[in-house]
Design an enzyme around this catalytic site. Structure first.
Site, PDB file in Angstrom:
ATOM      1  N   HIS A   1       0.148   4.054  13.493  1.00  0.00           N
ATOM      2  CA  HIS A   1       0.811   4.512  12.265  1.00  0.00           C
ATOM      3  C   HIS A   1      -0.273   4.994  11.308  1.00  0.00           C
ATOM      4  CE1 HIS A   1       3.186   3.093   8.429  1.00  0.00           C
ATOM      5  NE2 HIS A   1       2.958   4.393   8.439  1.00  0.00           N
TER       6      HIS A   1
ATOM      7  N   SER B   1       2.796  -5.966  13.709  1.00  0.00           N
ATOM      8  CA  SER B   1       1.774  -5.199  13.004  1.00  0.00           C
ATOM      9  C   SER B   1       0.507  -6.043  12.928  1.00  0.00           C
ATOM     10  CB  SER B   1       2.238  -4.861  11.584  1.00  0.00           C
ATOM     11  OG  SER B   1       1.104  -4.551  10.795  1.00  0.00           O
TER      12      SER B   1
ATOM     13  N   ASP C   1       9.791  -0.419   9.312  1.00  0.00           N
ATOM     14  CA  ASP C   1       8.475  -1.017   9.043  1.00  0.00           C
ATOM     15  C   ASP C   1       8.416  -1.534   7.609  1.00  0.00           C
ATOM     16  OD1 ASP C   1       5.803  -1.689   8.939  1.00  0.00           O
ATOM     17  OD2 ASP C   1       5.049   0.338   9.298  1.00  0.00           O
TER      18      ASP C   1
ATOM     19  N   SER D   1       3.597  -9.885   8.679  1.00  0.00           N
ATOM     20  CA  SER D   1       3.422 -11.226   8.108  1.00  0.00           C
ATOM     21  C   SER D   1       4.414 -12.227   8.701  1.00  0.00           C
ATOM     22  CB  SER D   1       3.528 -11.171   6.586  1.00  0.00           C
ATOM     23  OG  SER D   1       4.701 -10.495   6.204  1.00  0.00           O
TER      24      SER D   1
ATOM     25  N   PHE E   1       0.290  -2.163   2.237  1.00  0.00           N
ATOM     26  CA  PHE E   1       0.038  -3.606   2.327  1.00  0.00           C
ATOM     27  C   PHE E   1       1.100  -4.291   3.168  1.00  0.00           C
ATOM     28  CE2 PHE E   1      -1.496  -1.904  -1.659  1.00  0.00           C
ATOM     29  CZ  PHE E   1      -2.831  -2.304  -1.638  1.00  0.00           C
ATOM     30  N   GLY E   2       0.675  -5.340   3.864  1.00  0.00           N
ATOM     31  CA  GLY E   2       1.631  -6.207   4.540  1.00  0.00           C
ATOM     32  C   GLY E   2       2.222  -7.193   3.538  1.00  0.00           C
TER      33      GLY E   2
ATOM     34  N   MET F   1       9.929   3.596   6.504  1.00  0.00           N
ATOM     35  CA  MET F   1       9.261   2.542   5.745  1.00  0.00           C
ATOM     36  C   MET F   1      10.301   1.847   4.870  1.00  0.00           C
ATOM     37  SD  MET F   1       6.112   2.726   6.668  1.00  0.00           S
ATOM     38  CE  MET F   1       5.583   1.390   5.598  1.00  0.00           C
TER      39      MET F   1
ATOM     40  N   MET G   1      -5.164   2.912   7.508  1.00  0.00           N
ATOM     41  CA  MET G   1      -5.120   3.266   6.080  1.00  0.00           C
ATOM     42  C   MET G   1      -6.492   3.778   5.643  1.00  0.00           C
ATOM     43  SD  MET G   1      -3.015   0.052   4.566  1.00  0.00           S
ATOM     44  CE  MET G   1      -1.604  -0.646   5.441  1.00  0.00           C
TER      45      MET G   1
ATOM     46  N   GLY H   1       8.638  -5.759   5.692  1.00  0.00           N
ATOM     47  CA  GLY H   1       9.494  -6.843   5.215  1.00  0.00           C
ATOM     48  C   GLY H   1      10.541  -7.324   6.207  1.00  0.00           C
TER      49      GLY H   1
ATOM     50  N   HIS I   1       1.653  -2.545  16.911  1.00  0.00           N
ATOM     51  CA  HIS I   1       1.744  -1.605  15.786  1.00  0.00           C
ATOM     52  C   HIS I   1       0.403  -1.621  15.044  1.00  0.00           C
ATOM     53  CE1 HIS I   1       3.827   0.808  12.743  1.00  0.00           C
ATOM     54  NE2 HIS I   1       3.202   0.082  11.833  1.00  0.00           N
TER      55      HIS I   1
ATOM     56  N   MET J   1      -1.600   6.246   8.038  1.00  0.00           N
ATOM     57  CA  MET J   1      -1.403   6.393   6.591  1.00  0.00           C
ATOM     58  C   MET J   1      -2.681   7.024   6.073  1.00  0.00           C
ATOM     59  SD  MET J   1       0.419   2.717   6.080  1.00  0.00           S
ATOM     60  CE  MET J   1      -0.171   2.143   7.657  1.00  0.00           C
TER      61      MET J   1
ATOM     62  N   ASP K   1      -1.862  -0.189  12.147  1.00  0.00           N
ATOM     63  CA  ASP K   1      -1.782   0.450  10.828  1.00  0.00           C
ATOM     64  C   ASP K   1      -3.130   0.999  10.379  1.00  0.00           C
ATOM     65  OD1 ASP K   1       0.976   0.133   9.928  1.00  0.00           O
ATOM     66  OD2 ASP K   1       0.571  -2.024  10.004  1.00  0.00           O
TER      67      ASP K   1
HETATM   68  C1  DX5 Z   1       2.546  -1.263   5.539  1.00  0.00           C
HETATM   69  C2  DX5 Z   1       2.418  -1.227   7.042  1.00  0.00           C
HETATM   70  C3  DX5 Z   1       3.250  -2.236   7.769  1.00  0.00           C
HETATM   71  C4  DX5 Z   1       3.010  -3.640   7.352  1.00  0.00           C
HETATM   72  C5  DX5 Z   1       4.139  -4.498   7.805  1.00  0.00           C
HETATM   73  O1  DX5 Z   1       1.941  -0.161   4.992  1.00  0.00           O
HETATM   74  O2  DX5 Z   1       2.775   0.032   7.554  1.00  0.00           O
HETATM   75  O3  DX5 Z   1       3.168  -2.074   9.156  1.00  0.00           O
HETATM   76  O4  DX5 Z   1       1.808  -4.151   7.793  1.00  0.00           O
HETATM   77  O5  DX5 Z   1       3.897  -5.792   7.368  1.00  0.00           O
HETATM   78  P1  DX5 Z   1       5.052  -6.787   6.963  1.00  0.00           P
HETATM   79  O6  DX5 Z   1       5.880  -7.030   8.185  1.00  0.00           O
HETATM   80  O7  DX5 Z   1       4.301  -7.977   6.522  1.00  0.00           O
HETATM   81  O8  DX5 Z   1       5.844  -6.147   5.864  1.00  0.00           O
HETATM   82 ZN    ZN Z   2       3.013   0.342   9.769  1.00  0.00          ZN
END
Ligand code: DX5
Ligand code: ZN
Length: 232
Positions: free
Chosen positions: A68, A10, A181, A204, A145-146, A139, A39, A183, A35, A70, A37
């Site tokens: 993705h 990501s 997706d 991360s 957030f990452g 999810m 938002m 953690g 990936h 959001m 993201d």
């Molecule tokens: C969260 C995102 C994820 C996120 C994953 O809303 O969709 O893709 O960035 O990040 P990690 O791997 O750090 O949880």
């Molecule tokens: Zn994502």
């Protein structure tokens, strides 16, 4: 049993000041999918990147770009991402008033389509639209957030999604990817694969592992992820 596992970094956790190089290096380290993201500070409480950035990175890699969304509403922005070179476009059912129509819109524009399920969103949304779906994205954190912690209850949900997909594939012969997706890291990826995921987003865990400017800075973390997957 030999299984294909795909790793999808990501880029939310990448260094945005060096985004192009980050993408080249992370793909060269043995990952499969970018990936992406998106938002909107409306559907989720954060604001990230849009079609212009997708268009800018498209020429840098042959890897699949997995967008993705959001975002709410989704329909207005889907064509912009198709035009910008997205390969897969996924969205949350809560982001569309007409889910079947939005899925068709993605497909009609030549992209693979998918639905994304928040931790508390039921999988029933899949029941009447499987034919229009190429990827199911679960999810394992609340989106926005990452760097959040994997929610363990999602292992059970993964098995349930795996079963729905396997039943469908058995009937139709058509494959649907199951992506997780949030953690994901080298310590939990094997367990997540056992529960049924075949495609793993990691933000991360991957980008946090490469602090210097060595082009091979992501090799060791990607190797760790692959080794854990090989143990499944
Ligand atoms: C969260 C995102 C994820 C996120 C994953 O809303 O969709 O893709 O960035 O990040 P990690 O791997 O750090 O949880
Ligand atoms: Zn994502």
């Amino acid at each position: 049993m030999d299984k294909t596992y795909r790793i999808a970094p990501s880029i939310l956790s990448a260094d945005f000041a060096k985004l192009g190089q980050e993408i080249k290096d992370v793909i060269a380290s043995g990952t499969d999918i970018v990936h992406f993201d998106v938002m909107d500070n409306h559907y989720v409480p954060n604001l990230t990147i849009g079609p212009l950035v997708c268009k800018a990175i498209r020429p840098l890699t042959d890897a699949i770009i997995d967008v993705h969304l959001m975002v709410k509403p989704v329909d207005r922005i889907i064509p912009d991402f198709a035009e910008a070179g997205a390969d897969i476009i996924t969205f949350h059912p809560e982001g569309s008033e007409h889910i079947d129509r939005s899925l068709s819109l993605v497909r009609d524009l030549g992209c693979k389509s998918g639905l994304v399920f928040n931790p508390a969103t039921p999988l029933d949304y899949l029941d009447y639209v499987m034919d229009k779906i190429d990827m199911v994205l679960l999810m394992s954190v609340n989106p926005g957030f990452g760097g959040q912690k994997f929610i363990p209850e999602m292992l059970k949900k993964l098995s349930e999604a795996r079963k729905k997909i396997d039943d469908y594939t058995q009937k139709t012969g058509r494959e649907i990817w199951l992506e997780i997706d949030g953690g994901v890291n080298p310590n939990n990826i094997a367990e997540i694969a056992k529960a049924g995921a075949d495609t793993f987003v990691a933000g991360s865990a991957i980008f946090g592992a490469g602090k210097d400017s060595d082009p091979n800075r992501y090799d060791s973390v990607v190797k760790l992820l692959r080794e854990s997957l090989a143990s499944v």
